[in-house]
Write a protein that holds these residues in place. Structure first.
Motif, PDB file in Angstrom:
ATOM      1  N   ALA A   1     -16.088  10.073   0.190  1.00 47.06           N
ATOM      2  CA  ALA A   1     -17.138   9.778   1.166  1.00 47.06           C
ATOM      3  C   ALA A   1     -18.066   8.681   0.653  1.00 47.06           C
ATOM      4  O   ALA A   1     -18.389   7.731   1.382  1.00 47.06           O
ATOM      5  N   VAL A   2     -18.487   8.799  -0.605  1.00 43.04           N
ATOM      6  CA  VAL A   2     -19.378   7.791  -1.182  1.00 43.04           C
ATOM      7  C   VAL A   2     -18.670   6.441  -1.266  1.00 43.04           C
ATOM      8  O   VAL A   2     -19.261   5.392  -0.968  1.00 43.04           O
ATOM      9  N   ARG A   3     -17.413   6.462  -1.666  1.00 42.15           N
ATOM     10  CA  ARG A   3     -16.623   5.217  -1.733  1.00 42.15           C
ATOM     11  C   ARG A   3     -16.628   4.496  -0.393  1.00 42.15           C
ATOM     12  O   ARG A   3     -16.880   3.285  -0.319  1.00 42.15           O
ATOM     13  N   ASP A   4     -16.368   5.229   0.687  1.00 41.92           N
ATOM     14  CA  ASP A   4     -16.273   4.597   1.999  1.00 41.92           C
ATOM     15  C   ASP A   4     -17.643   4.216   2.551  1.00 41.92           C
ATOM     16  O   ASP A   4     -17.777   3.200   3.245  1.00 41.92           O
TER      17      ASP A   4
ATOM     18  N   ARG B   1       0.859  -1.190   0.000  1.00 41.70           N
ATOM     19  CA  ARG B   1       0.000   0.000   0.000  1.00 41.70           C
ATOM     20  C   ARG B   1       0.891   1.235   0.000  1.00 41.70           C
ATOM     21  O   ARG B   1       1.734   1.400   0.886  1.00 41.70           O
ATOM     22  N   PHE B   2       0.726   2.090  -0.997  1.00 39.76           N
ATOM     23  CA  PHE B   2       1.486   3.330  -1.092  1.00 39.76           C
ATOM     24  C   PHE B   2       0.559   4.488  -0.714  1.00 39.76           C
ATOM     25  O   PHE B   2      -0.499   4.651  -1.322  1.00 39.76           O
ATOM     26  N   VAL B   3       0.955   5.258   0.272  1.00 41.04           N
ATOM     27  CA  VAL B   3       0.143   6.378   0.739  1.00 41.04           C
ATOM     28  C   VAL B   3       0.981   7.655   0.647  1.00 41.04           C
ATOM     29  O   VAL B   3       2.082   7.727   1.202  1.00 41.04           O
TER      30      VAL B   3
ATOM     31  N   VAL C   1      -1.023  -6.982 -12.399  1.00 43.78           N
ATOM     32  CA  VAL C   1      -1.678  -5.839 -11.759  1.00 43.78           C
ATOM     33  C   VAL C   1      -3.139  -6.139 -11.443  1.00 43.78           C
ATOM     34  O   VAL C   1      -3.928  -5.221 -11.232  1.00 43.78           O
ATOM     35  N   ALA C   2      -3.489  -7.413 -11.379  1.00 39.46           N
ATOM     36  CA  ALA C   2      -4.869  -7.781 -11.060  1.00 39.46           C
ATOM     37  C   ALA C   2      -5.259  -7.208  -9.702  1.00 39.46           C
ATOM     38  O   ALA C   2      -4.551  -7.393  -8.711  1.00 39.46           O
ATOM     39  N   GLY C   3      -6.368  -6.492  -9.663  1.00 37.66           N
ATOM     40  CA  GLY C   3      -6.861  -5.944  -8.407  1.00 37.66           C
ATOM     41  C   GLY C   3      -6.162  -4.687  -7.938  1.00 37.66           C
ATOM     42  O   GLY C   3      -6.446  -4.200  -6.838  1.00 37.66           O
ATOM     43  N   VAL C   4      -5.259  -4.133  -8.750  1.00 39.89           N
ATOM     44  CA  VAL C   4      -4.580  -2.898  -8.354  1.00 39.89           C
ATOM     45  C   VAL C   4      -5.593  -1.758  -8.289  1.00 39.89           C
ATOM     46  O   VAL C   4      -6.435  -1.603  -9.174  1.00 39.89           O
ATOM     47  N   GLU C   5      -5.520  -0.978  -7.230  1.00 42.73           N
ATOM     48  CA  GLU C   5      -6.403   0.179  -7.060  1.00 42.73           C
ATOM     49  C   GLU C   5      -5.559   1.435  -6.958  1.00 42.73           C
ATOM     50  O   GLU C   5      -4.628   1.502  -6.151  1.00 42.73           O
ATOM     51  N   ILE C   6      -5.856   2.412  -7.776  1.00 37.51           N
ATOM     52  CA  ILE C   6      -5.141   3.687  -7.768  1.00 37.51           C
ATOM     53  C   ILE C   6      -6.135   4.794  -7.480  1.00 37.51           C
ATOM     54  O   ILE C   6      -7.175   4.885  -8.130  1.00 37.51           O
ATOM     55  N   ASP C   7      -5.825   5.615  -6.503  1.00 36.69           N
ATOM     56  CA  ASP C   7      -6.661   6.774  -6.207  1.00 36.69           C
ATOM     57  C   ASP C   7      -5.753   7.988  -6.137  1.00 36.69           C
ATOM     58  O   ASP C   7      -4.969   8.130  -5.203  1.00 36.69           O
ATOM     59  N   SER C   8      -5.832   8.827  -7.143  1.00 39.98           N
ATOM     60  CA  SER C   8      -4.984  10.015  -7.210  1.00 39.98           C
ATOM     61  C   SER C   8      -5.837  11.228  -7.530  1.00 39.98           C
ATOM     62  O   SER C   8      -6.362  11.343  -8.643  1.00 39.98           O
TER      63      SER C   8
END
Length: 251
Positions: free
Chosen positions: A238-241, A23-25, A39-46
């Motif tokens: 917010a909606v994501r969580d 996990r990169f934060v 990269v199966a299941g990789v999630e990127i939020d930028s």
């Protein structure tokens, strides 16, 4: 360091390594290259993905236009966030208010305590609203209205605020009741709405100082664009969580 420099540096090259589940934060991964990787299941939020004409290439295809279009589909009104005239900005803010009203109604129907739940260490719903109070105070109160001390004590500063040397003493360290958070948030929503109600084209062109980097000039318009971006990005979080919380098994 350029991508080619990194490729030549053995300490920055990972070959046949298992990095699954890492996990990169708040990490700088710009220019990173993945070749022959799973990269199966990789999630990127930028939140900066769509700024400055940057690209995210997947198998040679820039997917940023798709991401932008899909977010506009999921969040009606988001596409208006870059409006450049007073009427367009008023419509853009009205769309923000409608979206948040829907989400607030959703939260009100969820079990007590939902507003203080964190998902994967992210801000709770209440903290998200508190951060938007702080963001409004920064870009409206400080940058546009030039208030010497614009911050509401319930504001939630970003994680780097203290380490960057800013004074956190104005912000409460107590967990406020959600009703107080809602009141603070509504006061800032009203401030923005009232500004939009009377703003003119000439007002939008007025130079402003960037509240984080005063040497960089902004305009009233660019400050308002930042407020709109903050609203849509944090609404998305917010909606994501809330979706994650809704999906948890009940006990």
């Amino acid at each position: 360091m350029t991508t080619s420099d990194a490729a030549a540096d053995p300490d920055r090259r990972f070959t046949d390594r298992d990095l699954s589940g890492v996990r990169f934060v708040r990490c700088d991964l710009s220019g990173a290259v993945v070749r022959g990787g799973d990269v199966a299941g990789v999630e990127i939020d930028s939140p900066w993905l769509l700024e400055g004409g940057t690209a995210l290439l997947v198998n040679g295809v820039d997917v940023t236009p798709y991401v932008d279009a899909e977010l506009n589909r999921r969040f009606p009104g988001r596409e208006q966030r870059r409006a450049t005239d007073p009427d367009g900005l008023r419509r853009a803010w009205a769309a923000v208010e409608r979206s948040w009203a829907t989400t607030l109604a959703r939260v009100a129907a969820m079990p007590p305590g939902t507003t203080d739940l964190s998902v994967d260490g992210e801000w709770s719903f209440a903290q998200t609203l508190r951060h938007l109070v702080m963001a409004t105070d920064t870009w409206l109160g400080r940058a546009i209205l030039e208030q010497p001390q614009p911050y509401h004590p319930l504001g939630q500063p970003n994680a780097e605020y203290a380490t960057d040397g800013y004074d956190t003493s104005v912000f409460t360290t107590e967990l406020p009741p959600f009703a107080a958070v809602l009141a603070a948030r509504e006061s800032r929503v009203t401030m923005v709405r009232e500004l939009f109600a009377h703003i003119t084209d000439a007002d939008l062109r007025v130079p402003r100082r960037n509240p984080w980097s005063p040497q960089h000039e902004e305009t009233t318009l660019s400050c308002l664009h930042t407020i709109l971006e903050e609203e849509w990005e944090h609404h998305r979080y917010a909606v994501r969580d809330l979706d994650v919380i809704d999906g948890r098994p009940t006990t």
